[in-house]
Design a protein around this motif. Structure first.
Motif, PDB file in Angstrom:
ATOM      1  N   VAL A 153     -20.289  20.222  -7.502  1.00 17.27           N
ATOM      2  CA  VAL A 153     -19.267  19.238  -8.286  1.00 17.27           C
ATOM      3  C   VAL A 153     -18.441  20.009  -9.224  1.00 17.27           C
ATOM      4  O   VAL A 153     -17.147  19.866  -9.532  1.00 17.27           O
ATOM      5  N   ILE A 154     -18.966  21.111  -9.815  1.00 15.34           N
ATOM      6  CA  ILE A 154     -18.165  21.797 -10.946  1.00 15.34           C
ATOM      7  C   ILE A 154     -18.075  23.286 -10.412  1.00 15.34           C
ATOM      8  O   ILE A 154     -17.436  24.017 -11.399  1.00 15.34           O
ATOM      9  N   GLY A 155     -18.540  23.785  -9.391  1.00 18.31           N
ATOM     10  CA  GLY A 155     -18.478  25.158  -8.925  1.00 18.31           C
ATOM     11  C   GLY A 155     -19.898  25.971  -9.205  1.00 18.31           C
ATOM     12  O   GLY A 155     -20.671  25.595 -10.052  1.00 18.31           O
ATOM     13  N   ASP A 156     -19.786  27.166  -8.716  1.00 15.73           N
ATOM     14  CA  ASP A 156     -20.995  27.763  -8.491  1.00 15.73           C
ATOM     15  C   ASP A 156     -21.353  28.391  -9.935  1.00 15.73           C
ATOM     16  O   ASP A 156     -22.446  28.507 -10.322  1.00 15.73           O
ATOM     17  N   VAL A 157     -20.387  29.124 -10.447  1.00 13.00           N
ATOM     18  CA  VAL A 157     -20.488  29.924 -11.674  1.00 13.00           C
ATOM     19  C   VAL A 157     -20.842  29.044 -13.094  1.00 13.00           C
ATOM     20  O   VAL A 157     -21.937  29.223 -13.560  1.00 13.00           O
TER      21      VAL A 157
ATOM     22  N   ASP B  31     -46.181  18.754  -3.707  1.00 15.66           N
ATOM     23  CA  ASP B  31     -46.390  20.023  -3.856  1.00 15.66           C
ATOM     24  C   ASP B  31     -45.334  21.094  -3.374  1.00 15.66           C
ATOM     25  O   ASP B  31     -45.151  22.037  -3.697  1.00 15.66           O
ATOM     26  N   ASN B  32     -44.645  20.298  -2.255  1.00 21.82           N
ATOM     27  CA  ASN B  32     -43.543  21.134  -1.495  1.00 21.82           C
ATOM     28  C   ASN B  32     -42.201  21.048  -1.852  1.00 21.82           C
ATOM     29  O   ASN B  32     -41.138  21.886  -1.245  1.00 21.82           O
ATOM     30  N   LEU B  33     -41.808  19.922  -2.483  1.00 20.06           N
ATOM     31  CA  LEU B  33     -40.253  19.499  -2.630  1.00 20.06           C
ATOM     32  C   LEU B  33     -39.916  19.629  -3.984  1.00 20.06           C
ATOM     33  O   LEU B  33     -40.744  19.402  -4.795  1.00 20.06           O
ATOM     34  N   ARG B  34     -38.920  20.114  -4.128  1.00 20.67           N
ATOM     35  CA  ARG B  34     -38.175  20.425  -5.489  1.00 20.67           C
ATOM     36  C   ARG B  34     -36.846  20.111  -5.177  1.00 20.67           C
ATOM     37  O   ARG B  34     -35.992  20.482  -4.450  1.00 20.67           O
ATOM     38  N   TRP B  35     -36.227  19.538  -6.375  1.00 25.79           N
ATOM     39  CA  TRP B  35     -34.975  19.095  -6.312  1.00 25.79           C
ATOM     40  C   TRP B  35     -34.157  20.459  -7.038  1.00 25.79           C
ATOM     41  O   TRP B  35     -34.364  20.826  -8.220  1.00 25.79           O
ATOM     42  N   ASP B  36     -32.952  20.869  -6.143  1.00 26.02           N
ATOM     43  CA  ASP B  36     -32.252  21.984  -6.460  1.00 26.02           C
ATOM     44  C   ASP B  36     -30.845  21.348  -7.162  1.00 26.02           C
ATOM     45  O   ASP B  36     -30.175  21.243  -6.585  1.00 26.02           O
ATOM     46  N   ILE B  37     -31.306  21.191  -8.448  1.00 25.10           N
ATOM     47  CA  ILE B  37     -30.072  20.763  -9.155  1.00 25.10           C
ATOM     48  C   ILE B  37     -29.097  21.526  -9.323  1.00 25.10           C
ATOM     49  O   ILE B  37     -28.022  20.958  -9.359  1.00 25.10           O
ATOM     50  N   GLU B  38     -29.116  22.855  -9.598  1.00 19.60           N
ATOM     51  CA  GLU B  38     -28.141  23.900  -9.494  1.00 19.60           C
ATOM     52  C   GLU B  38     -27.358  23.605  -8.298  1.00 19.60           C
ATOM     53  O   GLU B  38     -26.079  23.750  -8.392  1.00 19.60           O
ATOM     54  N   ASP B  39     -27.984  23.600  -6.976  1.00 21.04           N
ATOM     55  CA  ASP B  39     -26.924  23.622  -5.943  1.00 21.04           C
ATOM     56  C   ASP B  39     -26.126  22.175  -6.043  1.00 21.04           C
ATOM     57  O   ASP B  39     -25.060  22.147  -5.558  1.00 21.04           O
ATOM     58  N   ASP B  40     -26.798  20.913  -6.408  1.00 22.78           N
ATOM     59  CA  ASP B  40     -26.018  19.783  -6.618  1.00 22.78           C
ATOM     60  C   ASP B  40     -24.871  19.737  -7.653  1.00 22.78           C
ATOM     61  O   ASP B  40     -23.839  19.234  -7.291  1.00 22.78           O
ATOM     62  N   MET B  41     -25.078  20.445  -8.630  1.00 25.64           N
ATOM     63  CA  MET B  41     -24.172  20.703  -9.724  1.00 25.64           C
ATOM     64  C   MET B  41     -23.003  21.435  -9.246  1.00 25.64           C
ATOM     65  O   MET B  41     -21.788  21.415  -9.523  1.00 25.64           O
ATOM     66  N   ALA B  42     -23.404  22.574  -8.219  1.00 32.26           N
ATOM     67  CA  ALA B  42     -22.514  23.382  -7.896  1.00 32.26           C
ATOM     68  C   ALA B  42     -21.248  22.814  -6.978  1.00 32.26           C
ATOM     69  O   ALA B  42     -19.992  23.242  -6.946  1.00 32.26           O
TER      70      ALA B  42
END
Length: 190
Positions: free
Chosen positions: A145-149, A132-143
């Motif tokens: 490697v490839i940057g924020d934008v 119920d409470n955990l979510r994978w922040d895939i955007e943060d992990d990708m950032a």
């Protein structure tokens, strides 16, 4: 006017694939190791999650869908590791939806699949809290490697695609619910 879901044909294909040749044991073990790494990666993002699992150290949960399963043991650090093949599970989760298509449709609707639970209630409650409470922040992990934008752009495109797919599945389900009778496969389409 009866309409048939366009996904009903795929259900039979998935069944035939699932009953076909089984993957080699080394591939299954490697996939399970990757799953453990992903679960632990998500757990390590939230200290409260690992703290919640520390008292359950040594406990084993077995998750099963059809003939596929993985047995995980809680480590003293509050993470998971693959359990020994001889380990007796304290908790058993069995996904009761047998159709791969049904599972995919549930996931696209944002629903959890139906599950039968046997075993330690306290352990099950902790795992439910994690779900119920955990979510994978895939955007943060990708950032990382490839940057924020670029990560934000990819995540936005993926969210839009998922939303469109969910809408398509919902509209297909609504049309299927209004159907009177399925097409028999003989003669012209109604």
């Amino acid at each position: 006017m009866a309409t048939q879901s366009p996904f009903s044909v795929l259900d039979g294909v998935f069944e035939r694939i699932a009953q076909g040749p089984q993957p080699p044991q080394w591939l299954v073990q490697e996939a399970q190791q990757r799953l453990v790494l992903l679960i632990n990666h998500v757990l390590m993002q939230e200290r409260v999650a690992t703290e919640r699992l520390v008292p359950r150290s040594g406990r084993v949960v077995r998750v099963q869908w059809r003939q596929f399963f993985v047995a995980l043991q809680v480590t003293p650090a509050g993470l998971f590791d693959l359990a020994a093949p001889s380990a007796t599970p304290d908790l058993h989760f069995e996904v009761t939806e047998t159709s791969p298509l049904g599972l995919a449709q549930s996931a696209l609707r944002g629903e959890r699949p139906p599950v039968r639970i046997d075993g330690a209630v306290d352990f099950a409650s902790d795992l439910q809290w994690l779900a119920d409470n955990l979510r994978w922040d895939i955007e943060d992990d990708m950032a990382r490697v490839i940057g924020d934008v670029p990560a934000h752009t990819l995540a936005s495109v993926a969210r839009s695609a998922a939303q469109a797919l969910r809408g398509f599945v919902r509209s297909g389900s609504a049309r299927g619910a209004n159907a009177v009778a399925p097409w028999s496969g003989t003669g012209p389409l109604p």
